[in-house]
Scaffold this motif. Sequence first.
Motif, short mmCIF file in Angstrom:
data_model
loop_
_atom_site.label_atom_id
_atom_site.label_comp_id
_atom_site.label_asym_id
_atom_site.label_seq_id
_atom_site.Cartn_x
_atom_site.Cartn_y
_atom_site.Cartn_z
N ARG A 1 1.60 -8.89 5.25
CA ARG A 1 0.77 -7.75 4.83
C ARG A 1 1.01 -6.55 5.74
NH1 ARG A 1 -5.42 -7.00 3.62
NH2 ARG A 1 -5.91 -5.40 5.13
N ASP A 2 1.04 -6.78 7.06
CA ASP A 2 1.24 -5.69 8.01
C ASP A 2 2.64 -5.10 7.89
OD1 ASP A 2 -1.33 -5.94 8.94
OD2 ASP A 2 -0.80 -7.17 10.67
N ASP A 3 3.64 -5.95 7.63
CA ASP A 3 5.01 -5.45 7.42
C ASP A 3 5.04 -4.52 6.21
OD1 ASP A 3 5.99 -7.01 9.51
OD2 ASP A 3 6.47 -8.70 8.20
N PHE A 4 4.34 -4.92 5.14
CA PHE A 4 4.29 -4.10 3.93
C PHE A 4 3.69 -2.74 4.24
CE2 PHE A 4 1.84 -2.55 0.27
CZ PHE A 4 2.85 -2.44 -0.69
N GLN A 5 2.60 -2.73 5.00
CA GLN A 5 1.97 -1.45 5.34
C GLN A 5 2.90 -0.58 6.18
OE1 GLN A 5 -1.58 -1.42 7.82
NE2 GLN A 5 -2.38 0.33 6.69
N ALA A 6 3.61 -1.22 7.11
CA ALA A 6 4.54 -0.47 7.96
C ALA A 6 5.66 0.16 7.14
CB ALA A 6 5.11 -1.38 9.05
N ARG A 7 6.14 -0.58 6.13
CA ARG A 7 7.23 -0.08 5.29
C ARG A 7 6.79 1.03 4.35
NH1 ARG A 7 11.70 -3.65 4.27
NH2 ARG A 7 12.33 -2.17 2.62
N THR A 8 5.55 0.96 3.88
CA THR A 8 5.09 1.88 2.82
C THR A 8 4.19 2.99 3.33
OG1 THR A 8 3.16 0.50 2.33
CG2 THR A 8 5.20 0.04 1.10
N LEU B 1 6.31 -5.02 -2.49
CA LEU B 1 7.28 -4.00 -2.07
C LEU B 1 8.30 -3.73 -3.17
CD1 LEU B 1 8.24 -2.10 0.15
CD2 LEU B 1 9.70 -3.96 1.01
N ASP B 2 8.71 -4.78 -3.86
CA ASP B 2 9.69 -4.60 -4.94
C ASP B 2 9.15 -3.60 -5.97
OD1 ASP B 2 12.24 -5.41 -6.16
OD2 ASP B 2 10.99 -6.21 -7.76
#
Length: 207
Positions: free
Chosen positions: A3-10, A51-52
């Motif tokens: 979840r945190d990775d997704f927030q960092a990417r977006t 993310l996709d």
Amino acid sequence: MTRDDFQARTGVSRETLDGFDRWRQILVETSAHTNLVARSSLDHFWERHALDSFQLMPLVSRETRLVADLGAGAGFPGIALALGFRDRGQAARVVMVDSVGKKVAFLHKVIEELGLDAEARPVRVEMLDPSEGFDLVTARAFAPLNKLLGYAEPLLKNGAEGLFFKGRQYRDELTEARKSWTVDPEVIPSQTSDGVILRIKEVERVR
């Protein structure tokens, strides 16, 4: 991906992140008794689905007001776009179309619980009326390109732009589609797979 990775990417807000997480929870709960997506993909929700789908957002104009998501399934990318529009303060509505009742029921639940500016219609995609004024049409894992263009053509002819997810065999699909259609898409590499996103603005049936 977490979840945190997704927030960092977006770069989405905490509120939007919570919306994605609640969507994931409802999907997991529903998948216990209803087949919406491959069960094995649920463990990889943040990359394979969230993310996709969300990678479309930077490609979508800030002028977009009405989106048609064909064969919406569990809301990829329709729900992700609705969350994305709200995150960036854009007044855009997402119309998700699927002929399978259990998928539409799931979408209704997610839309209502998250309070999204979206709707789910239990109709076949060819029932969409181009005069509604769609600005964008999307589809993910819905139909081969040749068939997809047939469904999307009325909307594209009326001014919509197409953003279509395709897998690694997209060149083969494009070759096949060009037997019936004059089409020259922009090919955008996917951020999450070896597939692509095809941006299509104009299409003509081969005479």
